[in-house]
Design a protein around this motif. Structure first.
Motif, short mmCIF file in Angstrom:
data_model
loop_
_atom_site.label_atom_id
_atom_site.label_comp_id
_atom_site.label_asym_id
_atom_site.label_seq_id
_atom_site.Cartn_x
_atom_site.Cartn_y
_atom_site.Cartn_z
N ARG A 523 -27.17 -51.75 -66.69
CA ARG A 523 -26.31 -51.97 -65.52
C ARG A 523 -26.97 -51.55 -64.21
O ARG A 523 -26.71 -52.16 -63.17
CB ARG A 523 -24.98 -51.24 -65.72
N ASN A 524 -27.81 -50.52 -64.25
CA ASN A 524 -28.51 -50.15 -63.02
C ASN A 524 -29.37 -51.31 -62.52
O ASN A 524 -29.43 -51.59 -61.31
CB ASN A 524 -29.38 -48.91 -63.26
N SER A 525 -30.05 -51.97 -63.44
CA SER A 525 -30.86 -53.13 -63.05
C SER A 525 -29.98 -54.23 -62.47
O SER A 525 -30.37 -54.91 -61.50
CB SER A 525 -31.64 -53.67 -64.26
N LEU A 526 -28.82 -54.40 -63.05
CA LEU A 526 -27.91 -55.43 -62.57
C LEU A 526 -27.39 -55.09 -61.18
O LEU A 526 -27.32 -55.95 -60.29
CB LEU A 526 -26.74 -55.61 -63.55
N TYR A 527 -27.00 -53.82 -60.98
CA TYR A 527 -26.52 -53.39 -59.66
C TYR A 527 -27.60 -53.60 -58.60
O TYR A 527 -27.32 -54.05 -57.48
CB TYR A 527 -26.11 -51.92 -59.69
N LYS A 528 -28.85 -53.26 -58.95
CA LYS A 528 -29.95 -53.43 -58.00
C LYS A 528 -30.16 -54.90 -57.64
O LYS A 528 -30.66 -55.23 -56.55
CB LYS A 528 -31.24 -52.85 -58.58
N GLY A 529 -29.82 -55.78 -58.57
CA GLY A 529 -29.97 -57.20 -58.30
C GLY A 529 -28.80 -57.78 -57.53
O GLY A 529 -28.77 -58.99 -57.26
N GLY A 530 -27.82 -56.94 -57.20
CA GLY A 530 -26.68 -57.41 -56.42
C GLY A 530 -25.51 -57.86 -57.25
O GLY A 530 -24.57 -58.48 -56.74
N TRP A 531 -25.57 -57.58 -58.53
CA TRP A 531 -24.48 -58.01 -59.42
C TRP A 531 -23.52 -56.86 -59.67
O TRP A 531 -23.90 -55.69 -59.65
CB TRP A 531 -25.04 -58.50 -60.76
N ASN A 532 -22.25 -57.19 -59.90
CA ASN A 532 -21.27 -56.18 -60.29
C ASN A 532 -20.38 -56.74 -61.38
O ASN A 532 -20.54 -57.89 -61.80
CB ASN A 532 -20.44 -55.74 -59.07
N LYS A 533 -19.43 -55.94 -61.80
CA LYS A 533 -18.61 -56.30 -62.96
C LYS A 533 -17.90 -57.63 -62.78
O LYS A 533 -17.73 -58.40 -63.73
CB LYS A 533 -17.59 -55.19 -63.22
N SER A 534 -17.51 -57.95 -61.56
CA SER A 534 -16.75 -59.19 -61.33
C SER A 534 -17.56 -60.43 -61.68
O SER A 534 -17.00 -61.46 -62.05
CB SER A 534 -16.30 -59.26 -59.87
N HIS A 535 -18.88 -60.34 -61.56
CA HIS A 535 -19.72 -61.50 -61.87
C HIS A 535 -19.77 -61.79 -63.37
O HIS A 535 -20.15 -62.90 -63.77
CB HIS A 535 -21.16 -61.27 -61.36
N PHE A 536 -19.39 -60.81 -64.17
CA PHE A 536 -19.52 -60.97 -65.62
C PHE A 536 -18.18 -61.21 -66.30
O PHE A 536 -18.09 -61.26 -67.51
CB PHE A 536 -20.19 -59.71 -66.21
N LYS A 537 -17.13 -61.37 -65.46
CA LYS A 537 -15.83 -61.69 -66.02
C LYS A 537 -15.74 -63.17 -66.33
O LYS A 537 -16.28 -64.01 -65.61
CB LYS A 537 -14.73 -61.31 -65.01
#
Length: 575
Positions: A523-537
């Motif tokens: 998740r840290n890698s995902l956050y750094k890429g600008g992604w958050n939980k809403s993108h994976f819903k």
């Protein structure tokens, strides 16, 4: 006459043109119904203005004339009239001409049954299946098979097999072709033309395959009927000598660099279809079944000796660890054979892997590539011992790089078959690690960016297949999921999830995204890429549910890629 050129003049035109309707010499005589006691020369008829083309009803009446030359010429004229003319074919059927033509297949004179078969071949060609049914209803299929058995004339054999190829394209007729003609087609055409020999001695060696029109017609017919279902598959598998001969033909094609012809395509398609559900349908398959839980060890990855090069020519990928599955899946402990393998057992022996990989490497025919990848896809499916051997053999024969290369193909069906094959091969843990390391970038490159399709413009089924393959290789593999992130896959998955017009694509993309999000370490890698939980819903309510077995119930794309109608024999231009 206002009716136009007389029939005999037309017959002469056919003689000087193509030979499909048969040669008619200037000295031949033709007796017409109202001049029953005399023979009239071609020249005298042509000069007589009273003569005209006979109408269709009159031509069909001539098929029952007591004079054999009249019968054969009438049949030849019908073949000419029916060439690419659906209206005439329908009229012949309605005027009861089909039963008469079928009856002539048993005529003792070669000229008569040859011309009758030529007419039936043209009548049976096309999308109007009523003509095919009409031939079946008057026992045309067994009559064609009888003619194949008794005739040694190559032209007659071509006509018979071409007609059977046409008939086999209609679903309800496939089992009838199998019931009446399978063994005869195998014994009379497939085996002798393939070059395979049943009883080999030092004086009788296997021969090279004869890539004849007859072999093409017959393999096309069997390709059609092999897609008819479980019973059809089993009948073909158990047909003595068929599998042996088909494999020999393909080996001959590879050895002689003749991998792009239609017959090779037909042979591979037959074997692909016969490989479908082989792990469930062959007698005694239950003896080789393995527990599902043992297929992919979930703790750790399969390993290799230190510094051992993998099948892609490099060192082992990052995160490669030894695990409990190494001993079982890293070696090929094949059952010992007490006698040579033959018949249907040849379908799933690890040796066939090399043959299919050779075709994937050498052929330029997209249909052949699709079928060879589809055969590997089918053999790598299921949970039985032979699937494990096949998956390991593909890796040991350097087959994974071959398949990954084909992900770059311009052929939609090729990419789809390869993607599904990789998904099934990834059941093997060592394959999963390799495919994740080396195929991820190519898989992602084939995905659309939401509504914008990639340059190849792949079909929806292919996109879904790729998504399901990605899901398979990231399941229980954080390293592969990390590779998906680094390969810029999340951007495309999110775009598909939000903007795709296809519910199936959206569901498959959502499934992959949720699997990635479940790895908390990423998740840290995902956050750094600008992604958050809403993108994976999920944006749909149709996320695949878990079945009782605990396995996701998304599209079962381990099915064979079997077109129901593989084509028909081409009619012969006769005008």
């Amino acid at each position: 006459s206002p009716c136009g050129v007389n029939m005999v003049s037309r017959a002469r035109e056919m003689t000087s043109g193509l030979g499909a309707c048969g040669a008619m010499s200037r000295t031949q005589m033709l007796q017409f119904p109202h001049k029953r006691s005399s023979m009239v020369s071609l020249d005298s008829i042509r000069k007589d203005p009273r003569w005209r083309d006979p109408n269709l009803s009159e031509v069909i009446t001539m098929l029952s004339h007591p004079m054999d030359p009249v019968k054969s010429n009438a049949a030849a004229y019908l073949q000419h009239l029916c060439y690419e003319n659906d209206r005439i074919k329908q009229d012949v059927r309605q005027l009861k001409g089909v039963p008469v033509l079928v009856g002539l297949l048993d005529h003792p004179k070669a000229e008569v049954h040859r011309k009758a078969c030529g007419a039936l071949r043209n009548i049976s060609y096309g999308k109007d299946h009523h003509n095919k049914v009409a031939i079946k209803n008057c026992d045309g299929i067994p009559a064609l098979v009888r003619l194949l058995r008794k005739s040694s004339n190559m032209e007659v054999t071509e006509l018979v097999t071409g007609t059977l190829w046409n008939l086999s394209s209609h679903e309800p007729l496939k089992m009838m072709v199998i019931n009446h003609g399978l063994q005869t087609l195998t014994d009379e055409v497939i085996i002798p033309h393939s070059g395979w020999r049943r009883d080999l001695t030092e004086h009788s060696r296997p021969q090279e395959t004869e890539w004849t029109t007859v072999f093409k017609n017959t393999s096309g017919c069997l390709r059609n009927v092999s897609s008819d279902g479980a019973e059809a598959r089993q009948r073909l598998r158990e047909c003595e000598g068929l599998v042996d001969a088909l494999l020999h033909a393909l080996q001959s094609a590879v050895a002689n660099k003749k991998t792009d012809n239609k017959s090779v395509e037909n042979c591979v398609c037959i074997l692909r279809n016969l490989s479908y559900h082989v792990h469930k349908e062959v007698p005694g398959a239950e003896r080789f079944q393995e527990p599902v839980a043992n297929q992919v060890p979930r703790s750790g990855s399969g390993g290799k000796k230190k510094n051992e090069a993998d099948c892609f020519g490099g060192k082992k990928p990052k995160g490669w660890r030894n695990g409990p599955g190494d001993k079982k899946y890293g070696t090929l402990d094949l059952p010992k054979r007490t006698q040579p393998t033959k018949g249907l057992e040849l379908l799933y022996q690890p040796e066939v892997v090399r043959l299919y990989l050779s075709l994937l490497t050498r052929s330029q025919n997209h249909n052949t590539l699709e079928a060879a990848a589809g055969a590997l896809q089918n053999l790598a499916a299921g949970h039985w011992a032979w699937s494990s051997y096949i998956r390991a053999t593909v890796r040991k024969e350097k087959g994974l790089p071959v398949l990954v290369e084909l992900l770059r193909s311009d052929g939609d069906k090729v990419v789809r078959a390869v993607a599904i094959a990789l998904r099934n091969l990834a059941i093997d843990r060592r394959n999963k690690d390799l495919i994740g390391s080396y195929a991820m970038r190519d898989l992602v490159s084939n995905l659309p960016s939401g509504q914008q399709r990639p340059a190849k413009n792949l079909e929806g089924d292919t996109v879904v297949a790729i998504l399901n393959t990605i899901h398979e290789i990231i399941s229980d593999s954080p390293e592969n999921a990390r590779g998906l992130i680094q390969g810029h896959g999340i951007q495309k998955l999110v775009a598909i999830n939000k903007t795709s017009q296809s519910v199936r694509e959206t569901k498959a993309a959502s499934h992959v995204l949720q699997t990635v999000w479940a790895y908390k370490d990423l998740r840290n890698s995902l956050y750094k890429g600008g992604w958050n939980k809403s993108h994976f819903k999920s944006t749909t309510s149709g996320i695949p549910k878990k079945t009782k077995s605990g396995k996701a119930a998304y599209d079962d794309i381990t099915l064979p890629l079997m077109e129901k109608n593989q084509g028909q024999h081409e009619t012969v231009a006769s005008a």
